[in-house]
Design a protein around this motif. Structure first.
Motif, PDB file in Angstrom:
ATOM      1  N   ASP A 140       0.782  -1.281   0.176  1.00  0.00           N
ATOM      2  CA  ASP A 140       0.021   0.044   0.016  1.00  0.00           C
ATOM      3  C   ASP A 140       0.976   1.346   0.001  1.00  0.00           C
ATOM      4  O   ASP A 140       1.952   1.215   0.331  1.00  0.00           O
TER       5      ASP A 140
ATOM      6  N   ARG B 283     -10.509  -8.254   8.147  1.00  0.00           N
ATOM      7  CA  ARG B 283     -10.897  -8.197   6.578  1.00  0.00           C
ATOM      8  C   ARG B 283      -9.869  -8.127   5.588  1.00  0.00           C
ATOM      9  O   ARG B 283      -9.051  -7.955   5.817  1.00  0.00           O
TER      10      ARG B 283
ATOM     11  N   GLU C  44      -5.771  -2.977  -1.017  1.00  0.00           N
ATOM     12  CA  GLU C  44      -5.046  -4.037  -1.248  1.00  0.00           C
ATOM     13  C   GLU C  44      -5.904  -5.017  -2.091  1.00  0.00           C
ATOM     14  O   GLU C  44      -5.222  -5.932  -3.120  1.00  0.00           O
TER      15      GLU C  44
HETATM   16  N1  GLY Z   1      -4.882  -0.756   3.527  1.00  0.00           N
HETATM   17  C1  GLY Z   1      -5.108  -0.693   4.963  1.00  0.00           C
HETATM   18  C2  GLY Z   1      -6.240  -1.296   5.386  1.00  0.00           C
HETATM   19  O1  GLY Z   1      -6.788  -1.760   4.712  1.00  0.00           O
HETATM   20  O2  GLY Z   1      -6.389  -1.185   6.513  1.00  0.00           O
END
Ligand code: GLY
Length: 425
Positions: free
Chosen positions: A212, A286, A291
């Motif tokens: 990310d 979750r 992502e």
């Molecule tokens: N990309 C970080 C999250 O989903 O918390």
């Protein structure tokens, strides 16, 4: 076959998009959904998705076969428990398992007790002992609100003054109940990487790693955001490191099971690759956002089959397969995000962008007003491209971004530059 997906961001659009490709040809309802899900599923407005009773009643009334829970709020509130209690299958952990995200101190305690590598940390509910601890450990240091704080509860404090201010702000109520306990954590150095896994509480099937980009502007500058872009795989993660990370997720699920907690759903490990090997920064209960917008396009296996296998505790029967291609996703955000931003801006160019080879535009904050697509959030679109190399995936994603416009929009121009620098992986 009727599926109810809870949530309305880019993650949920990616989930719905993938479920819609299932050979089981499900009818999909999404609550609340967004302008993107509206064209492939039925958006449901007005359902209080953090109310366990309301979701369970809706699922019964609408003959739902599987409820898929996207965001953390409903998980921590116990929606999975309520849906299961009325005899409907659910994809997403119980409230007790979702504490892995809902309480950072709970997750740290799991890590400590099961010997999972992570930074040192202490939890405090009073300012004076927290400041005494800060005096001992010094800066840089990481200050975290224990509970769910809408992505705003973490401060990387470079100086002792910043650390003290963050501790006071947290315990003085800035994050409400979520900040009643503050964690002071060791600052770890290294590249970060997310690795998610499907698990039914016994079998753990890792997905592919993703990277990310949390800061708003190029060069990892500016304020923290929910994520401005992402790529997968992650070349800096070599094969041996990936095996270690996968093993850590397996040990986490084993550890929880030995604590009497059957974790079912997606377990998201936030890792940092230190000189001493991968360490855990956090868990989420979750799929990650954004992502998911690069992981699911690389997944060959039918997501619906996997979700049913998780819900029914038979994940051992499933083999996951992944496309070798590289995926890059660039977020187009509203001007001002992550601070105040406008909405209702007319969006053009999405169809032209999706006509490019390998490009899918996931909607994160959009809605349709009088037939027109308009912005309705901070992060508006996730422009994703999949291609044999990172260079091509990146070029295609940015070509697509250039075709899309709305007033005040912005995106980072350096998403996945690091993947190019680190090699194809
Ligand atoms: N990309 C970080 C999250 O989903 O918390």
């Amino acid at each position: 076959m009727r599926i109810l997906v809870l949530g309305g961001g880019g993650r949920e659009h990616a989930i719905v998009h993938k479920l819609a490709q299932s050979p089981m040809a499900p009818e999909i309802l999404v609550a609340p959904g967004n302008g993107g899900t509206a064209s492939i599923a039925v958006n449901v407005s007005g359902l209080r998705i953090e109310s366990p009773g309301d979701v369970a009643a809706f699922a019964l009334d609408n003959a739902i076969d599987l409820v898929v829970i996207g965001p953390e709020g409903p998980l921590v509130a116990g929606v999975a428990d309520a849906v299961e209690a009325v005899g409907i299958r659910v994809f997403g952990p119980s409230a007790s398992a979702a504490r892995m995200e809902g309480s950072k101190e709970f997750a740290k305690d799991v890590m400590r007790r099961h010997g999972l590598p992570a930074g040192a940390s202490e939890a405090f509910t009073e300012v004076a002992p927290a400041l005494a601890y800060l005096d001992r450990v010094g800066a840089p240091v990481v200050i975290k609100a224990d509970g769910l704080a809408a992505g705003k509860g973490v401060t990387v404090a470079v100086t002792a003054e910043e650390a003290e201010a963050a501790v006071r702000e947290c315990l003085d109520g800035r994050f409400g109940e979520a900040g009643a306990t503050v964690l002071i954590e060791e600052y770890l150095v290294g590249p970060e990487c997310s690795l998610l896994a499907f698990t039914d509480g016994v079998t753990v099937l890792p997905m592919v790693p993703a990277q990310d980009h949390k800061r708003a502007f190029d060069g990892d500058t500016g304020p923290n955001t929910g994520g401005m872009g992402v790529y997968s795989p992650v070349p800096v993660v070599d094969a041996a490191t990936l095996v270690e990370m996968e093993r850590l997720l397996e040990r986490t699920v084993e550890g929880l099971r030995s604590d009497g907690i059957l974790y079912r759903g997606v377990l998201y490990g936030g890792f940092i690759l230190t000189d001493q090997g991968p360490k855990l920064l956090e868990f989420n209960a979750r799929f990650g956002d954004p992502e998911t917008q690069v992981i699911l396009p690389r997944m060959e296996t039918d997501l619906l089959e996997v979700m049913f296998a998780v819900a029914e505790g038979r994940l051992a029967d499933v083999v996951l397969s992944w496309r070798e291609e590289r995926a890059v996703s660039v977020v187009i955000a509203s001007g001002g995000y992550p601070g105040d931003y406008g909405s209702g801006k007319r969006i053009t160019g999405v169809e032209a962008a999706e006509a490019l080879p390998g490009v899918t535009v996931y909607h994160a904050g959009t809605t349709r007003t009088d037939g027109e697509l308009v912005s309705a959030g901070g992060r508006v679109l996730n422009v994703t491209a999949i291609a044999p190399t990172f260079a091509t995936a990146r070029d295609r994603a940015y070509e697509a971004v250039r075709l899309i416009s709305f007033e005040g929009s912005f995106s980072r121009s350096d998403i996945a530059v690091r993947a190019l620098a680190d090699g194809e992986g």
